[in-house]
Design a protein around this motif. Structure first.
Motif, short mmCIF file in Angstrom:
data_model
loop_
_atom_site.label_atom_id
_atom_site.label_comp_id
_atom_site.label_asym_id
_atom_site.label_seq_id
_atom_site.Cartn_x
_atom_site.Cartn_y
_atom_site.Cartn_z
N VAL A 185 -4.18 5.20 2.57
CA VAL A 185 -3.27 3.90 2.66
C VAL A 185 -3.46 3.26 1.36
N PRO A 186 -2.22 2.82 0.51
CA PRO A 186 -2.63 2.20 -0.77
C PRO A 186 -3.02 0.89 -0.26
N ARG A 187 -3.56 0.45 -1.71
CA ARG A 187 -4.20 -0.95 -1.52
C ARG A 187 -3.25 -1.99 -1.99
N GLU A 188 -2.37 -1.85 -2.84
CA GLU A 188 -1.19 -2.59 -3.21
C GLU A 188 -0.41 -3.12 -2.09
N PRO A 189 -0.05 -4.58 -1.89
CA PRO A 189 0.38 -4.94 -0.61
C PRO A 189 1.89 -4.43 -0.50
N TRP B 156 2.43 -2.15 3.09
CA TRP B 156 3.41 -2.26 4.08
C TRP B 156 4.12 -0.98 4.32
N ILE B 157 4.78 -0.41 3.05
CA ILE B 157 5.63 0.57 3.27
C ILE B 157 5.11 1.88 4.02
N ARG B 158 3.71 2.12 3.43
CA ARG B 158 2.78 3.27 4.05
C ARG B 158 2.74 3.04 5.49
N LYS B 159 2.54 1.73 6.01
CA LYS B 159 2.27 1.27 7.44
C LYS B 159 3.51 1.77 8.31
N VAL B 160 4.70 1.39 7.77
CA VAL B 160 5.95 1.56 8.50
C VAL B 160 6.15 3.01 8.57
#
Length: 197
Positions: free
Chosen positions: A83-87, A91-95
């Motif tokens: 998972v990236p750390r940049e906000p 969020w994109i990765r979580k979706v």
């Protein structure tokens, strides 16, 4: 539904605008706090291993790997690598992950060891493609190239890192199968993507 919306509209219409603004502010704060808490929970090892597909397959492989146990005691858990750390990117990765949860977990595509093994190469390819497209961004959160000490590396490692930089390779091109077993028939070198730098 129309009746309910009409009643809510009538109730709101009778209220002082400052009360409505206050309600909106409180609702926003609750939504942001709840969203942040949910995001933090989904970034824990406990959450990542809460389903048997992960706990009984890739998490077992991760146990005892260099990212789990090492001489310094610094551990990388699932979100550190996936998972990236940049906000915004997070969020994109979580979706995307929510879609993968449906596709693989809810539908039952990998709900047995046999099914997981059958789809392992496809799953690895998806992760490697994402990592290659971001120049192994998640690796670089912990491993900073300009802070690596060549003096502490073997001559072979020094030569390979130099060759990799010259050829425009990224971390995952060489360093795969470190925390998980390698799938048969594919490596990151087989995947060609345009990197987003």
């Amino acid at each position: 539904m129309k009746k309910i919306l009409t009643r809510i509209g009538a109730w709101l219409g009778k209220r002082n605008p400052f009360v409505l603004i206050g309600i909106a502010i409180v609702a926003t704060l609750v939504a942001v706090a709840g969203g942040s808490a949910a995001m933090e929970y989904t970034m824990t090892e406990e959450f990542c291993t809460s389903c048997h597909e992960m706990r009984n397959n890739v998490y077992v492989e991760y146990g005892g790997s260099i990212h789990d146990t090492n001489r310094t005691g610094v551990r990388a858990i699932c979100p550190d690598c996936h998972v990236p750390r940049e906000p915004v990117d997070k969020w994109i990765r979580k979706v995307q992950a929510a879609g993968e949860l449906y596709q693989h977990f809810i539908v039952g595509k990998i709900d047995t060891k046999e099914k997981f093994r059958e789809h392992r190469a496809e799953l690895a390819k998806n992760v490697w493609t994402r990592m290659k497209s971001t120049d192994s961004r998640e690796c670089r959160h912990c491993h900073t190239a300009d802070k690596m000490s060549s003096d502490l590396q073997t001559e072979t490692a020094q030569a390979r890192h130099e060759k990799g930089r010259a050829e425009g390779l990224t971390c995952i091109d060489c360093h795969f199968g470190i925390a998980h077993s390698e799938p048969k028939g594919i490596t990151p070198a087989d995947i060609v993507v345009k990197q987003k730098l």
